[in-house]
Structures are given as C-alpha cells and as structure tokens.
Design a protein around this motif. Structure first.
Motif, short mmCIF file in Angstrom:
data_model
loop_
_atom_site.label_atom_id
_atom_site.label_comp_id
_atom_site.label_asym_id
_atom_site.label_seq_id
_atom_site.Cartn_x
_atom_site.Cartn_y
_atom_site.Cartn_z
N GLU A 251 -38.39 -8.83 4.43
CA GLU A 251 -39.37 -8.82 5.51
C GLU A 251 -39.82 -10.22 5.87
OE1 GLU A 251 -42.53 -6.09 4.32
OE2 GLU A 251 -40.96 -4.98 3.30
N LEU A 252 -39.68 -11.13 4.89
CA LEU A 252 -40.02 -12.51 5.19
C LEU A 252 -39.11 -13.43 4.38
CD1 LEU A 252 -42.86 -13.80 3.04
CD2 LEU A 252 -42.60 -11.35 3.23
N MET A 253 -39.03 -14.67 4.82
CA MET A 253 -38.15 -15.64 4.17
C MET A 253 -38.93 -16.88 3.78
SD MET A 253 -34.78 -14.75 4.18
CE MET A 253 -33.78 -16.21 4.46
N LEU A 254 -38.65 -17.37 2.56
CA LEU A 254 -39.22 -18.62 2.09
C LEU A 254 -38.11 -19.66 2.04
CD1 LEU A 254 -41.12 -17.13 -1.00
CD2 LEU A 254 -42.03 -17.45 1.30
N PHE A 255 -38.36 -20.82 2.60
CA PHE A 255 -37.36 -21.90 2.57
C PHE A 255 -37.98 -23.09 1.85
CE2 PHE A 255 -36.12 -19.31 6.13
CZ PHE A 255 -34.74 -19.35 6.14
N ASP A 256 -37.35 -23.50 0.74
CA ASP A 256 -37.87 -24.62 -0.03
C ASP A 256 -37.02 -25.86 0.22
OD1 ASP A 256 -39.11 -26.29 -1.78
OD2 ASP A 256 -38.60 -25.17 -3.60
N GLU A 257 -37.43 -26.68 1.16
CA GLU A 257 -36.67 -27.88 1.55
C GLU A 257 -35.18 -27.58 1.69
OE1 GLU A 257 -37.65 -31.61 -0.10
OE2 GLU A 257 -39.57 -30.94 -0.91
N ILE B 94 -40.93 -6.13 -5.19
CA ILE B 94 -41.52 -6.97 -4.15
C ILE B 94 -40.59 -8.13 -3.80
CG2 ILE B 94 -43.37 -8.63 -3.72
CD1 ILE B 94 -45.28 -6.77 -4.94
N ARG B 95 -39.95 -8.69 -4.83
CA ARG B 95 -39.06 -9.83 -4.56
C ARG B 95 -37.91 -9.44 -3.66
NH1 ARG B 95 -39.21 -12.08 -10.64
NH2 ARG B 95 -40.76 -13.72 -10.39
N ARG B 96 -37.49 -8.17 -3.74
CA ARG B 96 -36.40 -7.72 -2.86
C ARG B 96 -36.79 -7.82 -1.39
NH1 ARG B 96 -35.73 -2.71 -6.88
NH2 ARG B 96 -35.10 -4.05 -8.60
N ARG B 97 -38.09 -7.84 -1.14
CA ARG B 97 -38.56 -7.90 0.26
C ARG B 97 -38.81 -9.33 0.69
NH1 ARG B 97 -43.47 -3.94 -0.58
NH2 ARG B 97 -43.92 -4.42 1.60
N ILE B 98 -38.68 -10.29 -0.24
CA ILE B 98 -38.94 -11.70 0.07
C ILE B 98 -37.67 -12.50 -0.14
CG2 ILE B 98 -40.40 -13.68 -0.44
CD1 ILE B 98 -42.29 -11.74 -1.92
N GLY B 99 -37.08 -13.00 0.93
CA GLY B 99 -35.89 -13.84 0.77
C GLY B 99 -36.30 -15.24 0.39
N MET B 100 -35.51 -15.88 -0.48
CA MET B 100 -35.84 -17.26 -0.83
C MET B 100 -34.60 -18.13 -0.77
SD MET B 100 -38.35 -18.88 -3.41
CE MET B 100 -38.47 -20.63 -3.74
N MET C 197 -38.06 -13.27 12.59
CA MET C 197 -38.27 -13.28 11.15
C MET C 197 -39.53 -14.06 10.80
SD MET C 197 -37.34 -12.51 8.08
CE MET C 197 -35.64 -11.96 7.98
N THR C 198 -40.28 -13.53 9.84
CA THR C 198 -41.43 -14.25 9.32
C THR C 198 -40.91 -15.33 8.36
OG1 THR C 198 -42.63 -12.17 9.35
CG2 THR C 198 -43.64 -14.00 8.13
N MET C 199 -41.31 -16.57 8.58
CA MET C 199 -40.74 -17.65 7.77
C MET C 199 -41.83 -18.62 7.31
SD MET C 199 -37.44 -18.24 10.24
CE MET C 199 -36.89 -19.80 9.59
N LEU C 200 -41.76 -18.96 6.02
CA LEU C 200 -42.60 -20.02 5.47
C LEU C 200 -41.65 -21.11 4.99
CD1 LEU C 200 -45.46 -20.97 4.74
CD2 LEU C 200 -45.27 -19.73 2.58
N VAL C 201 -41.72 -22.27 5.63
CA VAL C 201 -40.71 -23.30 5.43
C VAL C 201 -41.33 -24.59 4.94
CG1 VAL C 201 -38.80 -24.55 6.52
CG2 VAL C 201 -39.46 -22.29 7.39
N VAL C 202 -40.93 -25.03 3.75
CA VAL C 202 -41.29 -26.38 3.31
C VAL C 202 -40.21 -27.32 3.80
CG1 VAL C 202 -41.57 -27.89 1.31
CG2 VAL C 202 -42.54 -25.60 1.28
N THR C 203 -40.56 -28.33 4.56
CA THR C 203 -39.52 -29.15 5.16
C THR C 203 -39.99 -30.57 5.42
OG1 THR C 203 -37.93 -29.27 6.97
CG2 THR C 203 -40.13 -28.51 7.54
N HIS C 204 -39.00 -31.46 5.51
CA HIS C 204 -39.27 -32.82 5.96
C HIS C 204 -38.72 -33.03 7.37
CE1 HIS C 204 -40.95 -34.16 2.23
NE2 HIS C 204 -39.90 -33.77 1.55
#
Lengths: 259, 303
Positions: free
Chosen positions: B169-175, B88-94, B200-207
C-alpha cells in the motif's frame, strides 16, 4: 662477484645438494628389498578386485554416511549456537567443545564397545559407523556453518523481513543457501578429513565384507608379509582425496572471484 | 497497475508517526518526530548525513524498534507489541540503498520468493505477478539474470519490482540512488516517478533535489534528529525559511561546495545506525562499517 653471478652460484649449490642427497639414497638403498616389500606384483595382483569392490566401496559408503549425518547435525548445532534461547546455545557449545576436544578414537571405542556392553543392545554396523563419524564431524561442521551464516550480510535478512517473510523462512530460503555457498570449500575439506577418519572404523569390529581400505591393507599385510597392500590402500585414499582437494581449490577460486 | 490503487482512500493517513524517539546506546538519533503521510502522497525526506533520515524510515516497518513514540501504518499501530509484524510488512514495500537483492536467486526468483513464502501464492500466480512488475520497471528480458549480472541501476529496479510484487500500500525508499553511478540514476528515478504518477504512497529519503522538487508533494528537512522544516517543495527547496535548511541546500546545490560536502559525507553515520542493533550497547564503529558498506555496494557492480 656480481649480483647475477652470486644468484647463479647459490642456485647451482642448491641443485648440487639435492643431487648429492638423491645419489646417497639411491646408492644406499637396497632396491631389491624395497621392491619386494612395496612393489610385489604377485601380492598386488591378489588384492584385486576385492580392494575396489569391498574396501574402496566401504570407505566411500562409511564416509558418505558419516558426512550426511554430520552435516545435518552440524546445521542443527549451528542454528542452536545462534539461537536466542540461552540453554540451546549452551548445549551447542558444550557439544562442540566436547567432540572437538576428544580424540575420534575414543568416540569409536565408546560406540563400538561401550554402548553395546553398557546398554545390552546391538546396533546395526552401518548405523554405528554413521553415528561415530557423524558425531565427530558435526562438531567441526557446526562451527564452519555458523561462521557461514554470520558471513551473510545483514541486509539480506532485512530485505527478507521487510518483504514480510517470517524469521524462519528468511533463514531457510535466504540466509542458509547463501551460507552454504560460502562454506562449501571448508565443508569439502571436512569431507577429506572424514575420508581418512573412516579408517578408525576397524575399532567397531568388522566382518570381512565390511573391511574398508585401511583394515583391508593391514589384513593383507599380515597375510602376505608385504607392504604392497598398504601402498595400494594409500593410493586408493589418494584417489579419493586428491580430486576432493582439487575441488576445494576450484571452489575457493570461485568464491574469491565472486567477491 | 492494481498494486497502486491510488488515492481512493481520500485524505486518510497512510503513515502516522507521533513522538518518535530512537536511541542507539547513548546516541539519540531521533529526538521526537511527528509526521503524517496521506494516502497517495509522495514525501521526500532530505537532510545532512547523520540527521536520522534513514532511521526514521526504518522505524516505519520496524527494522529499527523505536525507543518511544507510536507509528501507525494504514490505521494499524506497528509499534504495538501484539501486532503481527510480518503481516504489516507485507503491505509496506522497502527499497534499500545497497539494493539487497538475493544473490543466489534470479531476478524472477527474487520477485517470487516472498510471494510464495510470505503470501502463500502458487508458483504460477507468483511468476505472473513477478513478470508484470519486471515489465513495469522495464526489465522483462532480465528475468533469468542473477543480480551479479545486472548493472547497479538494473539491480535497484529489480529491487523496486520485488517490493511491488507484494502489492504494497505504500513504499519506503532509503536513498535508492546513492549507491549508483551517476549515469544509472535516471532510470531508477524514472521508475519512481512512474510509481508516483500511478498514485503510490511514497516516503523517500533522498539527496536528489531535482527529484524532490519535481515529484514530491511535500519535502521534510531533518537535522540532528528533528524535523526542522516541512512544506511543499517549492517552499522548502525553493525558498527555505530556516537558516539550517538554507545552509544545507546551498551546500548540496552549489557544485563547488557540494564536492567538499561529499568528501565529508562518505562515512555516513546512518549506515552504522542500522548495524547498531546487532551489537547492542557498544556504539558501532562507524568507519569500519562504512568501509564494509562501501565495499558491499561496489561489489554489486558487475564491472
């Protein structure tokens, strides 16, 4: 007295003491006797080329054998020490504490005499040397490598795992290579210690062509009643250990710069 | 740009989180989070330090194990103990705040190692994919450089390319820009903007409020382990309904107040959260960890 004058006076006094000590030794020593004992050219000539072709070569071979085996076993022990499986951790700790706490001499006697007598087997001499030096070295290297693995930032494993690498692959291709970079200086130090520990190999009983530097020097000492062979053996040890020491300092400087 | 196959899935969920709770010892960091991210959607999570944003993100690919609740990624429940997490992690970029590039590998090596070890791709194929992704982030000429030879902004772009090389398939961005010098932030945001444009599907933690306003389809404001407000950016950032959101935004957007905020924000409670896993039981010493993290971040800058 001004501060500058006082500093100068103290320094002059220190040089003076040094000079007096050197003079006393120079005058008191029997130079002829010393020269005959340590720098007997005739005896020195007789040591060559065997001291290099046999003794030096054997010292290097024994050390390398022990180091390679010790490194492999040390890595295994370090991984066991960090394992999730409790008995593995216990085994590793027990091993490390035992071999760090017991004199290397004892391990050599046990392997050289004990094992062949107790089990009625004869092991190849080089294998025995490799085992004896490696078993002791592994205990020290295991702790060093463990510290190195733990010094790799946690974010490295997280990055590897987040890419979908298995824990095993993350360890093999991400953590361990970085850990070895960190522990290179202490490992080179361990190599220096092993070089000197290889002098214990005589306990295993060696044939002439298996002599390493220390045994070679001792043998020649008895034969010629001269300390010259011992001095030569010592110089050859330095020829190995001084460059290694230099290497350690360079590696340490490089590590310091990389941080 | 085959990595971002876009919105072909229609409105189906890329991430579905229900009743997510996470505690570190006594401290409950997430106190019941429900959130759905649709395929092709860009969701920005904002909020003060210690609000649980990073922990939420790290629960999506299970770098943190949730205390309770479920997380589904593309229809697969990641919180199911039976699931093959690596797959599963292979499908989630971080992408991490501190980049976390592998310092012993070149840029190209950073991009190929997981393709080879996790996806089993051959050398040639992995390098081809890697080069394509380096080009995508504008760093073609840096493929033989080691991380220490790159600026912070370049390192973060390599990190993005590394994640993309797995074909997620999706990307997570941590600050992703918090550790960067201000002048380097723009390049990284431009790459992220390009990804969003490609669907791209993106979940982004950001300031970065301007990024959230311009790029996000939806903004989520979190405080104290809960979602306080969510909606389109023009509403959450432009015209927030909740008093807490307004207070946070006025601190972030008003430069004078922002400086005060930054000063107090340094010992980010979120970094220690991550570390907490290694030392279960004991609450992580925040200050020490923060110092180390700051050092780690600074170390990444070659200057």
């Amino acid at each position: 007295m001004t501060r500058r004058n006082r500093t100068r006076a103290i320094r002059t006094a220190q040089y003076g003491v040094l000079l007096i000590v050197v003079l006393v030794f120079a005058l008191a020593a029997d130079w002829g006797e010393l020269r005959r004992a340590f720098f007997d050219v005739e005896v020195a000539k007789k040591q060559f080329p065997d001291v290099i072709t046999t003794a030096l070569v054997n010292t290097v071979v024994y050390t390398v054998l022990g180091f390679v085996f010790g490194l492999a076993l040390g890595l295994l022990l370090a991984l066991m020490r960090l394992s999730q499986v409790l008995p593995y951790r216990w085994l590793a700790i027990a091993y490390i504490e035992f071999f760090r706490g017991v004199p290397a001499l004892l391990v050599f006697i046990a392997l050289g005499y004990g094992v062949p007598v107790a089990f009625q087997v004869s092991i190849n001499q080089y294998v025995t040397v490799m085992l004896a030096l490696g078993l002791v070295g592994a205990a020290y290297m295991a702790e060093t490598i463990r510290a190195g693995i733990q010094a790799v930032p946690k974010g490295q494993t997280e990055a590897a795992r987040s890419l979908g690498m298995s824990p095993t692959w993350a360890m093999i291709s991400i953590v361990i290579p970085q850990a070895f970079r960190i522990v290179l200086p202490p490992l080179a130090n361990e190599l220096i210690l092993l070089t000197k520990d290889s002098s214990l190999v005589y306990l295993l009983g060696l044939s002439l062509d298996q002599y390493e530097l220390a045994k070679f020097g001792r043998d020649a000492l008895n034969q010629h009643r001269s300390l010259t062979p011992i001095l030569i053996a010592g110089l050859f040890y330095l020829a190995i250990t001084l460059p290694l020491g230099h290497l350690v300092r360079r590696l340490e400087a490089r590590t310091a710069k990389a941080r | 740009m085959n990595e971002a196959t876009g919105t072909s899935g229609g409105g189906s969920a890329a991430i579905e989180i229900e009743g997510l709770r996470k505690s570190f010892g006594e401290l409950e960091v997430l106190r019941g989070i429900d959130i759905t991210v649709r395929r092709g959607e860009v969701v920005c999570v904002i909020g003060p330090s210690g609000s649980g944003k990073s922990t939420l993100l790290r629960c999506v690919n299970l770098l943190e194990e949730p205390t309770s609740g479920t997380v589904c990624v593309a229809g697969t429940e990641v919180t199911d103990p039976e699931v093959d997490l690596d797959r599963i992690r292979r499908r989630i970029g971080m992408v991490f705040q501190a980049f976390n590039l592998f310092p012993h590998l070149t840029a190209l090596g950073n991009l190929t190692i997981a393709q080879r070890r996790a996806l089993g791709r051959g050398k040639a194929e992995a390098e081809e994919v890697a080069r394509r992704n380096l080009r995508r982030v504008g760093l073609t000429e840096k493929e033989t450089s080691y991380p220490a030879q790159l600026s912070g902004g370049q390192q973060q772009r390599v990190a993005i390319a590394r994640a993309l090389s797995m074909g997620p398939e999706l990307m997570l961005f941590d600050e992703p820009t918090s550790a960067l010098d201000p002048e380097l932030v723009g390049d990284v945001l431009a790459v992220m903007r390009g990804l969003a444009d490609d669907g791209m599907t993106m979940l982004v933690v950001t300031h970065e409020m301007s990024f959230a306003r311009e790029v996000a389809d939806r903004v989520v404001f979190m405080d104290d382990g809960l979602i306080v407000e969510e909606g389109p950016p023009e509403q959450v950032v432009g015209d927030p309904r909740q008093a807490r959101t307004r207070a946070f935004l006025s601190r972030v957007l008003d430069p004078a107040a922002a400086e005060v905020l930054e000063g107090s924000e340094e010992p980010s409670a979120e970094q220690p959260e991550g570390e907490g896993v290694t030392q279960p039981g004991s609450p992580p010493p925040q200050r020490v960890d923060t110092v180390r993290d700051r050092k780690g971040v600074r170390k990444q800058h070659p200057r």
